[in-house]
Design a protein around this motif. Structure first.
Motif, mmCIF file in Angstrom:
data_model
loop_
_atom_site.group_PDB
_atom_site.id
_atom_site.type_symbol
_atom_site.label_atom_id
_atom_site.label_comp_id
_atom_site.label_asym_id
_atom_site.label_seq_id
_atom_site.Cartn_x
_atom_site.Cartn_y
_atom_site.Cartn_z
ATOM 1 N N PRO A 105 31.966 3.081 24.687
ATOM 2 C CA PRO A 105 30.700 3.449 24.060
ATOM 3 C C PRO A 105 29.526 2.980 24.911
ATOM 4 N N GLY A 106 28.381 3.589 24.692
ATOM 5 C CA GLY A 106 27.172 3.152 25.371
ATOM 6 C C GLY A 106 26.625 1.887 24.729
ATOM 7 N N PRO A 107 25.582 1.333 25.315
ATOM 8 C CA PRO A 107 24.981 0.119 24.763
ATOM 9 C C PRO A 107 24.163 0.441 23.505
ATOM 10 N N ILE A 108 23.939 -0.568 22.666
ATOM 11 C CA ILE A 108 23.085 -0.369 21.509
ATOM 12 C C ILE A 108 21.641 -0.189 21.981
ATOM 13 N N THR A 109 20.846 0.412 21.134
ATOM 14 C CA THR A 109 19.429 0.605 21.436
ATOM 15 C C THR A 109 18.703 -0.684 21.076
ATOM 16 N N ASN A 110 18.398 -1.500 22.073
ATOM 17 C CA ASN A 110 17.834 -2.827 21.838
ATOM 18 C C ASN A 110 16.354 -2.819 21.460
ATOM 19 N N HIS A 111 15.632 -1.761 21.767
ATOM 20 C CA HIS A 111 14.186 -1.801 21.542
ATOM 21 C C HIS A 111 13.766 -1.389 20.133
ATOM 22 N N ILE A 112 14.709 -1.029 19.264
ATOM 23 C CA ILE A 112 14.394 -0.696 17.875
ATOM 24 C C ILE A 112 14.513 -1.981 17.053
ATOM 25 N N ALA A 113 13.411 -2.376 16.396
ATOM 26 C CA ALA A 113 13.386 -3.645 15.675
ATOM 27 C C ALA A 113 13.433 -3.478 14.159
ATOM 28 N N GLY A 114 13.116 -2.287 13.654
ATOM 29 C CA GLY A 114 13.120 -2.084 12.213
ATOM 30 C C GLY A 114 12.803 -0.643 11.877
ATOM 31 N N PHE A 115 12.897 -0.324 10.579
ATOM 32 C CA PHE A 115 12.603 1.035 10.143
ATOM 33 C C PHE A 115 11.968 1.013 8.765
ATOM 34 N N ILE A 116 11.242 2.082 8.476
ATOM 35 C CA ILE A 116 10.676 2.333 7.149
ATOM 36 C C ILE A 116 10.892 3.811 6.854
ATOM 37 N N ARG A 117 11.350 4.115 5.642
ATOM 38 C CA ARG A 117 11.467 5.505 5.193
ATOM 39 C C ARG A 117 10.291 5.819 4.288
ATOM 40 N N VAL A 118 9.682 6.982 4.499
ATOM 41 C CA VAL A 118 8.545 7.397 3.689
ATOM 42 C C VAL A 118 8.684 8.868 3.316
ATOM 43 N N ASP A 119 8.023 9.251 2.228
ATOM 44 C CA ASP A 119 7.863 10.648 1.852
ATOM 45 C C ASP A 119 6.483 11.090 2.278
ATOM 46 N N ARG A 138 0.836 -1.205 0.000
ATOM 47 C CA ARG A 138 0.000 0.000 0.000
ATOM 48 C C ARG A 138 0.874 1.259 0.000
ATOM 49 N N LEU A 139 1.946 1.272 0.797
ATOM 50 C CA LEU A 139 2.859 2.418 0.796
ATOM 51 C C LEU A 139 3.521 2.596 -0.566
ATOM 52 N N GLN A 140 3.912 1.472 -1.192
ATOM 53 C CA GLN A 140 4.534 1.539 -2.514
ATOM 54 C C GLN A 140 3.551 2.069 -3.553
ATOM 55 N N GLN A 141 2.336 1.562 -3.535
ATOM 56 C CA GLN A 141 1.316 1.986 -4.495
ATOM 57 C C GLN A 141 1.004 3.467 -4.338
ATOM 58 N N GLY A 142 1.063 3.977 -3.121
ATOM 59 C CA GLY A 142 0.793 5.379 -2.859
ATOM 60 C C GLY A 142 1.977 6.296 -3.138
ATOM 61 N N GLY A 143 3.127 5.719 -3.488
ATOM 62 C CA GLY A 143 4.308 6.510 -3.798
ATOM 63 C C GLY A 143 5.037 7.066 -2.591
ATOM 64 N N SER A 144 4.721 6.548 -1.403
ATOM 65 C CA SER A 144 5.340 7.057 -0.174
ATOM 66 C C SER A 144 6.562 6.265 0.254
ATOM 67 N N PHE A 145 6.635 4.997 -0.117
ATOM 68 C CA PHE A 145 7.670 4.093 0.384
ATOM 69 C C PHE A 145 9.036 4.417 -0.210
ATOM 70 N N GLU A 146 10.034 4.581 0.653
ATOM 71 C CA GLU A 146 11.405 4.866 0.224
ATOM 72 C C GLU A 146 12.394 3.805 0.707
ATOM 73 N N GLY A 147 11.919 2.756 1.362
ATOM 74 C CA GLY A 147 12.807 1.693 1.817
ATOM 75 C C GLY A 147 12.574 1.357 3.273
ATOM 76 N N GLY A 148 13.199 0.290 3.704
ATOM 77 C CA GLY A 148 13.070 -0.122 5.093
ATOM 78 C C GLY A 148 13.681 -1.488 5.298
ATOM 79 N N SER A 149 13.766 -1.887 6.550
ATOM 80 C CA SER A 149 14.373 -3.166 6.875
ATOM 81 C C SER A 149 14.159 -3.483 8.348
ATOM 82 N N ALA A 150 14.252 -4.762 8.662
ATOM 83 C CA ALA A 150 14.382 -5.161 10.058
ATOM 84 C C ALA A 150 15.795 -4.770 10.496
ATOM 85 N N ILE A 151 16.016 -4.648 11.784
ATOM 86 C CA ILE A 151 17.327 -4.288 12.307
ATOM 87 C C ILE A 151 17.809 -5.417 13.221
#
Length: 96
Positions: free
Chosen positions: A50-64, A25-38
């Motif tokens: 260094p500090g610890p990694i941010t463990n609670h972030i599981a993935g990301f999506i880029r949109v316009d 749906r995001l792709q069809q609407g032209g908003s999707f710019e990429g994403g992935s699980a982390i």
């Protein structure tokens, strides 16, 4: 038009089968710019501990989107959001 990133936290278990239709749906609407699980990783710094990694972030999506309100409206159908989980929305600022 601005670019935003959705940072999915791992505080809810969404329907894994819902990702395909949501991303389509995001792709069809032209908003999707990429994403992935982390996956796992490390934090590094040139000197000092260094500090610890941010463990609670599981993935990301880029949109316009035209603004933060439109970006927020693009969360409809997002499996994490729909399951009651947290999705952090951040604008990706252009520095050029």
């Amino acid at each position: 038009m601005a670019e935003y990133i959705f940072l999915m936290h791992d505080d809810a278990l969404g329907d894994e089968n819902a990702w395909g239709p949501y991303l389509h749906r995001l792709q069809q609407g032209g908003s999707f710019e990429g994403g992935s699980a982390i996956g796992d990783g490390i934090c590094v710094r040139k000197s000092g501990a260094p500090g610890p990694i941010t463990n609670h972030i599981a993935g990301f999506i880029r949109v316009d989107a035209d603004g933060i309100d439109q970006a927020k409206s693009l969360l409809v159908g997002n499996p994490v959001f729909e399951a009651g989980g947290t999705v952090e929305i951040r604008e990706l600022l252009r520095t050029d």
